[in-house]
Design a protein around this motif. Structure first.
Motif, mmCIF file in Angstrom:
data_model
loop_
_atom_site.group_PDB
_atom_site.id
_atom_site.type_symbol
_atom_site.label_atom_id
_atom_site.label_comp_id
_atom_site.label_asym_id
_atom_site.label_seq_id
_atom_site.Cartn_x
_atom_site.Cartn_y
_atom_site.Cartn_z
ATOM 1 N N LYS A 119 -7.480 -5.645 17.231
ATOM 2 C CA LYS A 119 -8.038 -4.393 16.961
ATOM 3 C C LYS A 119 -6.580 -3.325 16.691
ATOM 4 O O LYS A 119 -6.520 -2.784 15.551
ATOM 5 C CB LYS A 119 -8.614 -3.622 18.159
ATOM 6 C CG LYS A 119 -10.179 -3.901 17.961
ATOM 7 C CD LYS A 119 -10.771 -2.898 18.807
ATOM 8 C CE LYS A 119 -12.516 -3.440 18.680
ATOM 9 N NZ LYS A 119 -13.211 -2.455 19.475
ATOM 10 N N PRO A 120 -5.582 -3.199 17.605
ATOM 11 C CA PRO A 120 -4.453 -2.809 17.308
ATOM 12 C C PRO A 120 -3.682 -3.024 15.967
ATOM 13 O O PRO A 120 -3.197 -2.297 15.041
ATOM 14 C CB PRO A 120 -3.267 -2.697 18.217
ATOM 15 C CG PRO A 120 -4.163 -3.265 19.592
ATOM 16 C CD PRO A 120 -5.401 -4.099 18.793
ATOM 17 N N GLN A 129 -3.111 -0.747 12.422
ATOM 18 C CA GLN A 129 -1.756 -0.689 11.894
ATOM 19 C C GLN A 129 -1.806 -1.170 10.538
ATOM 20 O O GLN A 129 -1.273 -0.447 9.655
ATOM 21 C CB GLN A 129 -0.635 -1.474 12.567
ATOM 22 C CG GLN A 129 -0.350 -0.980 13.913
ATOM 23 C CD GLN A 129 0.661 -1.940 14.738
ATOM 24 O OE1 GLN A 129 0.932 -2.940 14.181
ATOM 25 N NE2 GLN A 129 1.325 -1.479 15.695
ATOM 26 N N LEU A 130 -2.468 -2.078 10.137
ATOM 27 C CA LEU A 130 -2.537 -2.501 8.694
ATOM 28 C C LEU A 130 -3.615 -1.395 8.001
ATOM 29 O O LEU A 130 -3.111 -1.213 6.821
ATOM 30 C CB LEU A 130 -3.168 -3.769 8.564
ATOM 31 C CG LEU A 130 -2.723 -5.023 9.129
ATOM 32 C CD1 LEU A 130 -3.261 -6.239 8.992
ATOM 33 C CD2 LEU A 130 -1.363 -5.223 7.929
ATOM 34 N N ARG A 143 -1.031 4.537 3.794
ATOM 35 C CA ARG A 143 0.355 5.227 3.225
ATOM 36 C C ARG A 143 0.690 4.625 1.892
ATOM 37 O O ARG A 143 1.238 5.474 1.126
ATOM 38 C CB ARG A 143 1.520 4.672 4.273
ATOM 39 C CG ARG A 143 1.452 5.461 5.745
ATOM 40 C CD ARG A 143 2.598 4.788 6.482
ATOM 41 N NE ARG A 143 2.370 5.585 7.933
ATOM 42 C CZ ARG A 143 3.197 5.200 8.958
ATOM 43 N NH1 ARG A 143 3.914 4.154 8.823
ATOM 44 N NH2 ARG A 143 2.928 5.863 10.213
ATOM 45 N N VAL A 144 0.563 3.132 1.589
ATOM 46 C CA VAL A 144 0.399 2.825 0.423
ATOM 47 C C VAL A 144 -0.148 3.516 -0.697
ATOM 48 O O VAL A 144 0.360 4.010 -1.744
ATOM 49 C CB VAL A 144 0.402 1.222 0.291
ATOM 50 C CG1 VAL A 144 0.390 0.605 -1.100
ATOM 51 C CG2 VAL A 144 1.357 0.409 1.285
ATOM 52 N N GLU A 145 -1.275 3.767 -0.553
ATOM 53 C CA GLU A 145 -2.245 4.620 -1.324
ATOM 54 C C GLU A 145 -1.706 5.816 -1.762
ATOM 55 O O GLU A 145 -1.615 6.389 -2.525
ATOM 56 C CB GLU A 145 -3.624 4.722 -1.039
ATOM 57 C CG GLU A 145 -4.298 3.128 -0.861
ATOM 58 C CD GLU A 145 -5.923 3.511 -0.244
ATOM 59 O OE1 GLU A 145 -6.332 4.695 -0.151
ATOM 60 O OE2 GLU A 145 -6.472 2.680 0.100
ATOM 61 N N LEU A 146 -1.141 6.610 -0.515
ATOM 62 C CA LEU A 146 -0.543 7.863 -0.776
ATOM 63 C C LEU A 146 0.533 7.853 -1.515
ATOM 64 O O LEU A 146 0.794 8.633 -2.489
ATOM 65 C CB LEU A 146 -0.321 8.570 0.677
ATOM 66 C CG LEU A 146 0.234 9.772 0.797
ATOM 67 C CD1 LEU A 146 -0.742 10.982 0.077
ATOM 68 C CD2 LEU A 146 0.611 10.233 2.156
#
Length: 78
Positions: A45-46, A50-51, A57-60
């Motif tokens: 899960k962690p 994170q992924l 972030r990549v989309e932003l």
């Protein structure tokens, strides 16, 4: 058929040792399989969270780059 020679007895003893060795090997393999099956999977899960954050972030960043491209190609913003 009642009188077995030394070669026949040695053959029978060799066959018994071979079968015993195969049984021991099978037991060892089954023990290893049981150990592997009893191991639990790590908690992913962690890592998945994170992924997901990295994907966001990549989309932003991609959106920001598209905006910059639009601004730089628009003559009114120059």
């Amino acid at each position: 058929m009642g009188d077995l020679g030394i070669k026949e007895w040695l053959g029978i003893i060799g066959l018994l040792f071979t079968l015993g060795g195969l049984a021991v090997q099978q037991g060892t393999i089954l023990e290893k399989v049981n150990k592997l099956e009893s191991r639990s999977m790590p908690d992913l899960k962690p890592l998945n969270e994170q992924l997901n954050n990295v994907d966001k972030r990549v989309e932003l960043i991609e959106l920001k780059v598209e905006r910059l491209d639009l601004k730089s190609s628009n003559p009114l913003f120059k």
